[in-house]
Design an enzyme around this catalytic site. Sequence first.
Site, PDB file in Angstrom:
ATOM      1  N   ARG A 191       4.475  -3.964  21.842  1.00 32.00           N
ATOM      2  CA  ARG A 191       5.706  -4.652  21.114  1.00 32.00           C
ATOM      3  C   ARG A 191       6.771  -4.717  22.142  1.00 32.00           C
ATOM      4  NH1 ARG A 191       4.758  -0.838  15.838  1.00 32.00           N
ATOM      5  NH2 ARG A 191       2.218  -1.582  15.413  1.00 32.00           N
ATOM      6  N   GLU A 239      -8.531   4.031  -0.660  1.00 25.05           N
ATOM      7  CA  GLU A 239      -7.608   3.446  -1.755  1.00 25.05           C
ATOM      8  C   GLU A 239      -6.815   4.549  -2.205  1.00 25.05           C
ATOM      9  OE1 GLU A 239     -10.054   1.472  -4.422  1.00 25.05           O
ATOM     10  OE2 GLU A 239     -10.741   0.121  -2.984  1.00 25.05           O
ATOM     11  N   GLU A 270      -4.450  -8.686   5.954  1.00 21.07           N
ATOM     12  CA  GLU A 270      -5.078  -7.838   7.148  1.00 21.07           C
ATOM     13  C   GLU A 270      -6.072  -6.920   6.535  1.00 21.07           C
ATOM     14  OE1 GLU A 270      -3.848  -4.105   9.923  1.00 21.07           O
ATOM     15  OE2 GLU A 270      -2.980  -4.371   8.185  1.00 21.07           O
ATOM     16  N   ARG A 291       2.194 -12.688   4.722  1.00 17.78           N
ATOM     17  CA  ARG A 291       1.061 -12.260   5.558  1.00 17.78           C
ATOM     18  C   ARG A 291       0.935 -10.606   4.889  1.00 17.78           C
ATOM     19  NH1 ARG A 291       0.419  -6.789   8.090  1.00 17.78           N
ATOM     20  NH2 ARG A 291      -1.214  -7.015   9.695  1.00 17.78           N
ATOM     21  N   ASN A 318       0.844  -1.318   0.172  1.00 21.26           N
ATOM     22  CA  ASN A 318       0.087   0.200  -0.086  1.00 21.26           C
ATOM     23  C   ASN A 318       0.943   1.472  -0.212  1.00 21.26           C
ATOM     24  OD1 ASN A 318      -2.477   1.527   0.261  1.00 21.26           O
ATOM     25  ND2 ASN A 318      -1.651   2.058   2.416  1.00 21.26           N
ATOM     26  N   ASP A 375      -0.135  -6.712   4.434  1.00 26.97           N
ATOM     27  CA  ASP A 375      -0.413  -5.509   5.398  1.00 26.97           C
ATOM     28  C   ASP A 375      -1.593  -4.660   4.566  1.00 26.97           C
ATOM     29  OD1 ASP A 375      -0.131  -3.798   7.730  1.00 26.97           O
ATOM     30  OD2 ASP A 375       0.673  -2.327   6.185  1.00 26.97           O
TER      31      ASP A 375
END
Length: 473
Positions: free
Chosen positions: A357, A174, A244, A212, A137, A214
């Site tokens: 984290r 988007e 995700e 995976r 993205n 994002d």
Amino acid sequence: MNKSTLLLSLALIVLSGLTASVHTSTKDEWKKRTIYQLLTDRFSVGGPNGHECDNLSNYCGGTFNGIKSQLDYIQGMGFDAIWISPVVENTDGGYHGYWAKDLYKINPRFGTEDDLRSLVDECHKRDIWVMVDVVYNHVGPIDTEYSQIKDFNKPEHYHTKCQVTNFNDPGNMEFCRLSNLPDLDQNHPEVHKILSDWTVWLVEKFNLDGLRIDTVAFINKDFWSALKKETLEGRLKDIYVVGEVFDGRSDFINQYGSIIGGVLNYPMYYTVQNVYGRSESMYQIRNRMYEQDAVFSDADALGTFIDNHDNNRFLNLQGDWKLFMNALTYTIFGRGIPIVYYGSEQLFNGAHDPFNRETLWNKFNTQSDMYKFMSKLVNTRRNHIDNIAASKQVERYITDKLYAFTRGDVFVATTNVGSYRDQRIEFEVTYHEYAEGTTLCNIFYENDCVKVQNNKFPVVLTYGESKVFVPRK
Ligand SMILES: *[C@@H]1O[C@H](CO)[C@@H](O)[C@H](O)[C@H]1NC(C)=O
């Protein structure tokens, strides 16, 4: 062996060597795995001791070699796959990996190409699969200094600068920027080609088993359809990906899941949080299951989880670790591919990013109650996996406070009463799949066994604990 058969065998050996070099794994194969999710920067520095990290918003020092040195710790709990945070070189401060600067360079803070390759090789020797997180993205936060990004260095590679403000408007999501991260124009032919070629490069060069993905809902569906067809299915032989889509609506996440194959089950995440974290009615699980039965063509391919790097940890919202244990019991045996976030086994309770984290070094305690509990859960799933993968999750008993189900020969009972109110819950289950006279034992206490008589067996839950019964061998 004559000369021609010798040549033939040599040719076959060479050929099998070549094909073996790209081993990607499909959706159905991944359904038999249990995934341990970790952030490379936070998991392990390599030695037994690392400095405490004084700023969780920046690099703390974890490396690929660090992960490699702690595979016993991961494997000791029974996990047979890891999902690691993005590996590419990032702009300054991108310890989490989501701020790409150069897709074709490995982040030097984590190690070299050889280190990553060596981690994957060692995982494969141990039959642990490796899933790497990838981002299509956006790139790192460089505002409009596009020349700083190696692969996407022209303004035309990006959408015109604007910010995402409406998370219900696909056009806004988007075309505009999430957290002001420059938003790639995936319809630009160069961008499309680079993203596709890079995916193949990454998977083949490092021999990855899955990806995976994002921020899936921030890119148009035509891009995903094309990537799936040409790249994931075509060039990468149907590699499994889990995307995700950070949204609690099953029909919404299915719009993407039905294209790319797998998505994280955020709707069930919210349900699990409600029923175990807030002791709301267990009927929410039944309702969510029914809803997803109707929406998904393959609900077994969804990634299920309780915690991840984007949300407050369960134990931050709910300090009663008996409730956390019930949520874990449900998630490990329930429908989907279970994903456990690192540190769950040490009762980490961090709040929102970056406090969720935490660094794990100095805390690799394999004797902790939670580590042992996790190990029983995940190893039992692993030992019964053929049976589990071939069987649906079938509800066997439900009240507001109790949800019990079977997966093949495994019987699971969970409760949300918690440890503070010691409530005894007693019920009887009818299940015709166990042979008459079978002895079922609780994986958590070896002497806690019951006998199947007239297709029935009794279950008693105390102290807010879950039970998992398997037939005694
Ligand atoms: C922590 O790191 C971030 C990112 O580099 C920085 O903005 C922040 O000032 C640092 N905080 C402290 C207390 O040093």
